[in-house]
Scaffold this motif. Structure first.
Motif, short mmCIF file in Angstrom:
data_model
loop_
_atom_site.label_atom_id
_atom_site.label_comp_id
_atom_site.label_asym_id
_atom_site.label_seq_id
_atom_site.Cartn_x
_atom_site.Cartn_y
_atom_site.Cartn_z
N GLY A 141 -33.11 43.61 -39.73
CA GLY A 141 -34.12 42.07 -39.02
C GLY A 141 -34.56 43.27 -37.65
N GLN A 142 -35.40 41.73 -37.70
CA GLN A 142 -35.79 41.46 -36.68
C GLN A 142 -36.02 40.53 -35.18
OE1 GLN A 142 -40.67 42.16 -35.76
NE2 GLN A 142 -39.74 44.25 -35.68
N LEU A 143 -35.25 40.36 -34.88
CA LEU A 143 -35.84 38.86 -33.57
C LEU A 143 -37.00 39.33 -32.79
CD1 LEU A 143 -34.00 36.63 -32.24
CD2 LEU A 143 -32.31 38.61 -31.06
N THR A 144 -37.75 37.90 -32.59
CA THR A 144 -38.76 38.28 -31.86
C THR A 144 -37.93 36.98 -31.26
OG1 THR A 144 -39.97 38.98 -33.68
CG2 THR A 144 -41.05 38.25 -32.30
N GLU A 145 -38.45 37.08 -30.09
CA GLU A 145 -38.82 35.71 -29.10
C GLU A 145 -38.73 35.69 -27.32
OE1 GLU A 145 -36.52 31.77 -28.18
OE2 GLU A 145 -36.12 32.84 -30.08
N ASP A 146 -39.94 34.62 -27.21
CA ASP A 146 -40.50 34.03 -25.75
C ASP A 146 -39.18 34.14 -24.80
OD1 ASP A 146 -41.68 34.12 -24.63
OD2 ASP A 146 -43.36 33.01 -24.78
N LEU A 147 -39.01 35.12 -24.02
CA LEU A 147 -38.43 34.33 -23.14
C LEU A 147 -38.89 34.93 -21.78
CD1 LEU A 147 -34.96 36.74 -23.99
CD2 LEU A 147 -35.46 34.20 -24.30
N SER A 148 -40.40 34.75 -21.54
CA SER A 148 -41.05 35.17 -20.76
C SER A 148 -40.74 33.99 -19.38
CB SER A 148 -42.19 35.01 -20.76
OG SER A 148 -43.01 35.51 -22.00
N ARG A 149 -40.59 32.34 -19.97
CA ARG A 149 -40.04 31.64 -18.96
C ARG A 149 -38.99 31.62 -18.71
NH1 ARG A 149 -43.83 25.88 -20.37
NH2 ARG A 149 -45.23 26.89 -21.17
N HIS A 150 -37.99 32.68 -18.57
CA HIS A 150 -36.44 32.14 -18.42
C HIS A 150 -36.25 32.69 -17.05
CE1 HIS A 150 -32.18 33.33 -18.06
NE2 HIS A 150 -31.89 32.22 -19.53
N PRO A 151 -35.28 32.65 -16.18
CA PRO A 151 -35.20 33.29 -14.99
C PRO A 151 -35.00 34.29 -14.45
CG PRO A 151 -34.56 30.85 -15.74
CD PRO A 151 -35.16 31.03 -16.44
N TRP A 152 -34.27 34.71 -16.08
CA TRP A 152 -34.02 36.35 -15.98
C TRP A 152 -35.21 37.45 -16.57
CZ3 TRP A 152 -28.88 35.27 -18.64
CH2 TRP A 152 -28.23 34.67 -17.88
N ALA A 153 -36.86 36.83 -16.87
CA ALA A 153 -37.44 38.37 -17.41
C ALA A 153 -37.93 38.76 -16.74
CB ALA A 153 -38.79 36.32 -17.59
N ASN A 154 -37.55 40.51 -16.70
CA ASN A 154 -38.21 41.10 -15.72
C ASN A 154 -36.99 41.89 -15.14
OD1 ASN A 154 -40.93 41.53 -17.23
ND2 ASN A 154 -41.83 39.88 -15.83
#
Length: 804
Positions: free
Chosen positions: A334-347
């Motif tokens: 499988g492939q997990l696709t998730e948008d975590l751009s708004r999470h405080p830990w992004a980048n």
């Protein structure tokens, strides 16, 4: 009438039979005490004999004369009997003939008589319905086991054992082995196993027995007991051993339930929209029940400077459910696709751990991966500063004062730098940061406001356009899956085309305003697509839907969605657009004109077929004038587009203009033929116009590709080689990783990641199979319009056109 007779005669017999069957199937007979059972059985037999005799006496054979009389009674005046009469006096003169004519008219009104057995009147207690309900309950809830027991009980009342002889007996026990539900294995009926046959049971299987009579017992050493009832013992299989019951032995091998295994693919990648994509593989001997990706902050790897210098506020790890398929889950990819751009830990540095859980909550875990959590990148300086302040505030509210100072600095003298509405929002944020201590809700609201402000600075209205395009893609995909009507699917397809054009135009305008150094920062090598290829891909989706190939259209639409998610505009040094830029607008307009010309040609052919069927060939039809006006409009549109074509004075540009001139003259001739009623001649000239337009578009596409190739040669030194047409190649010589050419559904070479199309073939590329198909279709139309051809041949050509 036969049914009425049978229903009236046999409903008591059918009711008694249904009740007797229900009593056997539901175990009622087996529950009746032995002394009473013979009397009840005898009474049922007498009742069956009595109802059978009564039915035989009541049933009467239906004759044709009875049927005619039954029908005649439903008509006014008994016309059927009247038609068989003969005049007693006066002969069969005019008055008699008028009478017969009147009776014939009435007889012509005869309709089938609705049958009515009158069972409601004959069965006021509704006993037949009770029998029917009992039969339905027996079929649903009854079983062969209960019926067998009932038959054995009846047989025992008929044949009594002779003194001194061994009485025949049924099974003294029954046993079942039921594996745990998560194993998806069937229940095993132990009585059906052959003598000496071993048992292989998953760990946790429940083994239960039912003992009949006295003297039978069960001994086992495979696991703890489940019930204390001596007549219904049960236990759970935990270890290998043996079971003995009534002199029979079962050797049991308990299969251990291994913990699931899971491993991650390559390190997560970040898509153009900031979403994280993580591949994984999981396996379990009985199937994976669930999976999770746990993301935790790697504090030791964080660069503790600026806003990250203070200690972070506690924040729980991120737990994302892994997508698992339906059905068999023993081997899962499988492939997990998730948008975590708004999470405080992004980048920021994090550790990613994948976990898999089976049906008994055993956990398998992959080795943690140390990565930088993928998130959206911002290239506008002010937007990047706002995102950094947002990260600092979510890291710790102790950064509020520092963030307020930075906001004051970036909003100093905002004229020409920050729009007034955004300036007011940022000044309000300064006031909030310099006030009392931030609550959790106030901090989160402020973080959301900073995110929206950064998006507005970075994208303008682009994010809204992207969201509209995603929504249109989602609605069209749902319509295809749910089998919507063709009109609804066409409306959604038109909506998707409109929002896609708006998105690509806005993307091109925004990219044209950026600095070249920023423009190419996030672009991946070997991923290019032209605007006309986007349009051609949508046309292919439309064609598949028109042909009813919805599964293929759905698959291509999903590929199109992935491609548009990663779409970025890339401009060459000549100003010629790539990857959906506005430089391909002339080509797109020509492609739309070509499609309109093809639709008009199809309508003209259908009109010619109608004329041929009505014997009006060579005469103007009611539709001819309207089609001629549309042909003139297409010719005018083509003339306007010729003046806007790029490349004037170049060989490719001049060749494209010559071909389009030929197409315009062919359109003018087709218009004249339509007005004169010469539909066959109009079809021929329309086919010439279509061919000339394709040649012109091919020449124009070659010219644009050459200009783009020349503008990119300086940037592609040391990178992947170029393929003909200006597109990059994914892998050696355009092959995919398995050394086979990677082709998209339109027959062109494609990049290895499957998200974008490589190769700049225009809409009517010479080697394109779709163009060959259109040429064949035009030739079929031309031949089917030739009246001198044999009728069988023209009928065959017509069937081909109806099919394709």
């Amino acid at each position: 009438m036969v049914w009425e007779q049978a229903a009236r005669a046999f409903w008591p017999l059918a009711t008694v039979l249904a009740m007797a069957f229900a009593a056997l199937a539901l175990g009622v007979v087996a529950a009746v005490p032995d002394p009473v059972l013979p009397w009840i059985a005898g009474g049922v037999v007498l009742l069956l004999v009595g109802t059978a005799i009564w039915a035989g006496m009541r049933f009467r054979r239906t004759r044709m004369t009875d049927a005619v009389d039954r029908l005649d009674r439903t008509l006014p005046g008994r016309p059927l009997a009247a038609l068989s009469d003969r005049a007693a006096i006066g002969g069969e003169g005019a008055l008699w003939q008028a009478h017969l004519a009147q009776m014939q008219a009435r007889a012509a009104l005869a309709r089938a008589v609705r049958p009515d057995a009158g069972l409601t009147r004959r069965d006021p207690l509704a006993l037949r319905l009770a029998g029917l309900v009992a039969l339905a309950m027996a079929l649903i809830f009854g079983g062969a086991g209960q019926m067998g027991q009932g038959i054995e009980a009846l047989a025992a009342t008929v044949s009594r054992p002779v003194a001194g002889d061994a009485a025949p007996t049924g099974p003294s026990w029954e046993g079942w082995a039921e594996p745990p539900a998560y194993t998806r294995r069937p229940t095993i009926y132990l009585n059906a196993l052959a003598d000496g046959q071993g048992l292989e049971l998953p760990k946790g299987t429940e083994v239960t027995f039912r003992l009949y009579g006295q003297g039978a017992s069960v001994t086992q050493d495979i696991g703890p007991g489940l019930a204390d009832d001596p007549q219904a013992p049960g236990f759970r299989a935990e270890q290998s051993g043996a079971i003995e019951v009534a002199g029979r032995r079962f050797d049991v091998t308990v299969l251990p339930d291994n913990a699931p295994a899971i491993r991650a693919g390559a390190a997560p990648v970040r898509r153009a929209d900031g979403r994280m994509v993580q591949d994984f593989e999981a396996s379990d001997d009985h199937g994976v029940a669930s999976g999770q990706a746990v993301i935790a902050l790697d504090l030791t790897a964080v660069d503790r400077r600026f806003g990250l210098a203070v200690d972070p506020e506690p924040r729980p790890a991120v737990e994302l459910p892994l997508p698992l398929p339906r059905g068999d889950r023993q081997q899962v990819k499988g492939q997990l696709t998730e948008d975590l751009s708004r999470h405080p830990w992004a980048n920021l540095p994090v550790s990613v751990s994948l976990r898999a859980v089976d049906g008994i909550d055993q956990v398998g875990q992959a080795e943690p991966m140390a990565i930088v959590l993928p998130g959206r990148r911002f290239f506008n300086p002010l937007a990047a500063a706002l995102i950094e302040m947002r990260r600092d505030l979510l890291w710790s509210r102790g950064n509020a004062g520092r963030s307020a100072e930075i906001l004051r600095a970036v909003t100093w003298q905002p004229e020409g730098f920050v729009e007034q509405p955004l300036y007011l929002q940022l000044r309000g944020a300064v006031t909030l940061l310099e006030g009392e201590a931030l609550t959790d809700k106030a901090r989160d609201d402020l973080a959301e406001a900073l995110w929206q402000a950064a998006i507005q600075l970075e994208d303008g209205g682009l994010s809204d356009a992207l969201e509209r395009m995603r929504e249109a893609q989602r609605k069209l995909s749902e319509a295809i899956r749910n089998g919507a009507s063709p009109d609804e699917i066409q409306r959604l397809m038109d909506e998707l085309k409109a929002v896609t054009d708006a998105y690509t135009d806005m993307l091109a305008q925004q990219q044209a305003q950026q600095d070249p150094a920023e423009r190419f920062t996030e672009q991946q090598q070997g991923q290019q697509i032209t605007g006309d290829q986007i349009q051609q891909m949508m046309d292919e989706i439309q064609r598949l839907m028109n042909e009813g190939r919805m599964a293929e259209a759905q698959e291509l639409l999903e590929q199109f969605n992935r491609m548009m998610e990663n779409l970025q505009v890339r401009q060459g040094q000549g100003g010629e657009g790539r990857e959906g830029s506005s430089g391909n607008q002339p080509m797109n307009r020509l492609a739309e004109t070509l499609r309109e010309q093809q639709r008009l040609s199809d309508e003209a052919f259908g009109d010619m077929q109608d004329q041929f069927g009505q014997g009006e060939m060579g005469q103007p039809s009611p539709n001819s004038e309207g089609m001629a006006d549309r042909q003139r409009q297409l010719r005018n549109d083509l003339g306007q587009q010729q003046g806007l074509l790029p490349g004037q004075g170049s060989p490719g540009g001049d060749q494209a203009r010559r071909r389009l001139d030929e197409a315009g003259r062919a359109m003018e001739d087709a218009e004249r033929a339509l007005r004169e009623g010469d539909t066959g001649g109009a079809l021929q000239r329309q086919a010439d116009a279509i061919e000339s337009m394709r040649e012109g578009m091919r020449a124009l596409g070659d010219m644009l590709n050459q200009q783009a190739q020349q503008g990119q040669q300086g940037q592609q030194q040391g990178q992947q080689g170029q393929q003909p047409g200006g597109g990059d190649r994914a892998g050696a010589e355009g092959d995919s990783y398995d050394q086979r050419p990677a082709l998209d559904p339109l027959g062109r070479q494609r990049d290895g990641n499957g998200n974008v199309i490589a190769g700049g073939d225009p809409l009517a590329e010479g080697a394109d199979p779709s163009r060959r198909a259109r040429d064949l279709l035009d030739e079929i139309r031309r031949r089917s319009g030739q009246a001198e051809r044999p009728r069988d041949e023209r009928d065959y050509l017509g069937r081909l056109l109806d099919r394709f």
